[in-house]
Design an enzyme around this catalytic site. Structure first.
Site, PDB file in Angstrom:
ATOM      1  N   TYR A 198      33.536  46.598  31.853  1.00 46.63           N
ATOM      2  CA  TYR A 198      32.568  45.927  30.991  1.00 46.63           C
ATOM      3  C   TYR A 198      31.459  46.879  30.570  1.00 46.63           C
ATOM      4  O   TYR A 198      31.332  47.983  31.104  1.00 46.63           O
ATOM      5  CB  TYR A 198      31.996  44.684  31.677  1.00 46.63           C
ATOM      6  CG  TYR A 198      30.965  44.948  32.761  1.00 46.63           C
ATOM      7  CD1 TYR A 198      31.334  45.510  33.977  1.00 46.63           C
ATOM      8  CD2 TYR A 198      29.619  44.639  32.556  1.00 46.63           C
ATOM      9  CE1 TYR A 198      30.381  45.750  34.963  1.00 46.63           C
ATOM     10  CE2 TYR A 198      28.671  44.870  33.541  1.00 46.63           C
ATOM     11  CZ  TYR A 198      29.056  45.433  34.738  1.00 46.63           C
ATOM     12  OH  TYR A 198      28.112  45.664  35.700  1.00 46.63           O
ATOM     13  N   LYS A 219      32.937  51.320  35.475  1.00 47.26           N
ATOM     14  CA  LYS A 219      32.121  50.094  35.353  1.00 47.26           C
ATOM     15  C   LYS A 219      33.036  48.865  35.388  1.00 47.26           C
ATOM     16  O   LYS A 219      33.321  48.266  34.347  1.00 47.26           O
ATOM     17  CB  LYS A 219      31.279  50.156  34.075  1.00 47.26           C
ATOM     18  CG  LYS A 219      30.124  49.165  34.073  1.00 47.26           C
ATOM     19  CD  LYS A 219      29.151  49.511  32.981  1.00 47.26           C
ATOM     20  CE  LYS A 219      28.122  48.435  32.721  1.00 47.26           C
ATOM     21  NZ  LYS A 219      27.305  48.082  33.860  1.00 47.26           N
ATOM     22  N   GLU A 248      22.201  53.808  44.612  1.00 46.74           N
ATOM     23  CA  GLU A 248      21.555  53.274  43.403  1.00 46.74           C
ATOM     24  C   GLU A 248      21.098  51.854  43.696  1.00 46.74           C
ATOM     25  O   GLU A 248      21.278  51.344  44.802  1.00 46.74           O
ATOM     26  CB  GLU A 248      22.516  53.335  42.206  1.00 46.74           C
ATOM     27  CG  GLU A 248      23.838  52.643  42.444  1.00 46.74           C
ATOM     28  CD  GLU A 248      24.876  52.901  41.358  1.00 46.74           C
ATOM     29  OE1 GLU A 248      24.515  53.152  40.196  1.00 46.74           O
ATOM     30  OE2 GLU A 248      26.073  52.822  41.678  1.00 46.74           O
ATOM     31  N   LEU A 268      27.149  54.744  39.234  1.00 44.35           N
ATOM     32  CA  LEU A 268      27.461  54.613  37.814  1.00 44.35           C
ATOM     33  C   LEU A 268      26.599  55.595  37.020  1.00 44.35           C
ATOM     34  O   LEU A 268      25.405  55.737  37.300  1.00 44.35           O
ATOM     35  CB  LEU A 268      27.175  53.183  37.340  1.00 44.35           C
ATOM     36  CG  LEU A 268      27.577  52.927  35.890  1.00 44.35           C
ATOM     37  CD1 LEU A 268      29.095  52.861  35.762  1.00 44.35           C
ATOM     38  CD2 LEU A 268      26.967  51.635  35.364  1.00 44.35           C
TER      39      LEU A 268
HETATM   40  N1  PMP Z   1      24.194  51.339  38.291  1.00 45.58           N
HETATM   41  C1  PMP Z   1      24.849  50.170  38.385  1.00 45.58           C
HETATM   42  C2  PMP Z   1      25.585  49.859  39.632  1.00 45.58           C
HETATM   43  C3  PMP Z   1      24.811  49.246  37.314  1.00 45.58           C
HETATM   44  O1  PMP Z   1      25.465  48.081  37.413  1.00 45.58           O
HETATM   45  C4  PMP Z   1      24.063  49.565  36.159  1.00 45.58           C
HETATM   46  C5  PMP Z   1      23.953  48.622  35.000  1.00 45.58           C
HETATM   47  N2  PMP Z   1      25.110  48.028  34.619  1.00 45.58           N
HETATM   48  C6  PMP Z   1      23.407  50.801  36.108  1.00 45.58           C
HETATM   49  C7  PMP Z   1      23.495  51.659  37.182  1.00 45.58           C
HETATM   50  C8  PMP Z   1      22.605  51.205  34.889  1.00 45.58           C
HETATM   51  O2  PMP Z   1      23.444  51.540  33.832  1.00 45.58           O
HETATM   52  P1  PMP Z   1      22.934  51.402  32.321  1.00 45.58           P
HETATM   53  O3  PMP Z   1      21.686  52.202  32.234  1.00 45.58           O
HETATM   54  O4  PMP Z   1      24.035  51.981  31.532  1.00 45.58           O
HETATM   55  O5  PMP Z   1      22.702  49.946  32.089  1.00 45.58           O
END
Ligand code: PMP
Length: 290
Positions: free
Chosen positions: A33, A147, A179, A204
């Site tokens: 996603y 993701k 994270e 991620l």
């Molecule tokens: N880490 C994780 C585990 C996440 O789920 C997300 C957001 N979906 C992020 C980091 C941040 O990613 P982004 O800046 O692309 O939203």
């Protein structure tokens, strides 16, 4: 007004937005996603989100179900139909519908679903107060760079945070913060250096992370990509998180201990303002030199 959803090429009312119980997204979390933010009706950094979608798909050996132009047109139509000035567009691709069996089906057609959510992103009350986090063990699988919609561990982490009366959880593995439950985590040292974990399979690769590290050039903050501990975070000058839905959000307490003076820090506030300014003006950060 009921929302319009996008399901496999059709724009439908919520009541008709349905997928089969045999969909592999439902049965196996065999799906990836993306979430893009919308400001002033404009998608923010959507090309970068689409690039990451392609990487996620490729890592699990799936084909894209539509061209980028088709996806973009559908995202824009949903923004228009649902009158999204400020909010999010969610996009999910699954391996499709097939009788339950672990191995990949030979001929399944991918399922693609999109919907919008209105959200107060710019004047979120949490941006003013900052958020409080607890630390929890990182119990996720080992490919967090993909993701996927396998989000039970982050859901448990967020609920643990809610049960503890705080806003979110930072996940810890082998003594180091990986994270946040749905965001990347940062500390700011007393000399202004920003620290966040390096990329790899453990986290991620946040699209907002990429943008914010670029912005460090403009704010003249040095940054290092290296894991840090909860102890280091508690002793930092500031802390913050980034994600498409929170932009830059100050963190003011960890496990009940204030960070700095327990107020949103100057660096976090500056990066948030700059992120919002460029997002509204340009809709992308690709032109910002590192
Ligand atoms: N880490 C994780 C585990 C996440 O789920 C997300 C957001 N979906 C992020 C980091 C941040 O990613 P982004 O800046 O692309 O939203």
């Amino acid at each position: 007004m009921s929302r319009t959803f996008y399901v496999n090429g059709e724009f439908v009312a919520e009541a008709d937005a349905k997928v089969s119980v045999l969909d592999r997204g439902f049965l196996f979390a065999d799906a990836v996603y993306e979430v893009s933010s919308v400001l002033g009706g404009q998608l923010i950094d959507n090309d970068a989100h689409m690039n990451r979608l392609h990487r996620s798909l490729s890592e699990i050996s799936m084909q894209a179900p539509a061209t980028d132009a088709e996806v973009l047109a559908a995202q824009q139509k949903l923004i228009e139909l649902n009158e999204i000035d400020e909010g999010l567009v969610y996009l999910q691709v699954t391996r499709g519908v097939a009788d339950r069996d672990f191995g990949f089906p030979a001929n399944a057609t991918p399922t693609i679903v999109m919907f919008t959510q209105k959200k107060n992103l710019l004047n979120s009350p949490q941006a003013k107060t900052g958020i409080k986090v607890i630390s929890v063990p990182d119990i996720r699988w080992q490919r967090r760079d993909i993701k996927t919609v396998g989000l039970l561990a982050p859901a448990l982490a967020k609920q643990a945070a809610a049960d503890a009366g705080v806003d979110d959880a930072w996940m810890v593995e082998d003594g180091f913060v990986t994270e946040g439950s749905s965001n990347n985590a940062y500390i700011v040292h007393h000399d202004g250096t920003i620290q966040t974990r390096h990329l790899g399979n453990e986290i991620l690769s946040g699209i907002t992370r990429e943008a914010v590290l670029r912005l460090c050039g403009l704010t003249q903050n040095k940054y290092i990509e290296k894991p840090f501990t909860i102890e280091e975070a508690k002793n930092a000058k500031e802390a913050f998180i980034t994600s498409a839905s929170s932009f830059v959000m100050p963190v003011v307490s960890i496990d009940g201990q204030d960070i700095g003076d327990g107020e949103p820090g100057e660096t976090s506030k500056k990066l948030r303002e700059l992120y919002i300014e460029i997002a509204r003006e340009k809709g992308t950060f690709s032109h910002v030199q590192e």
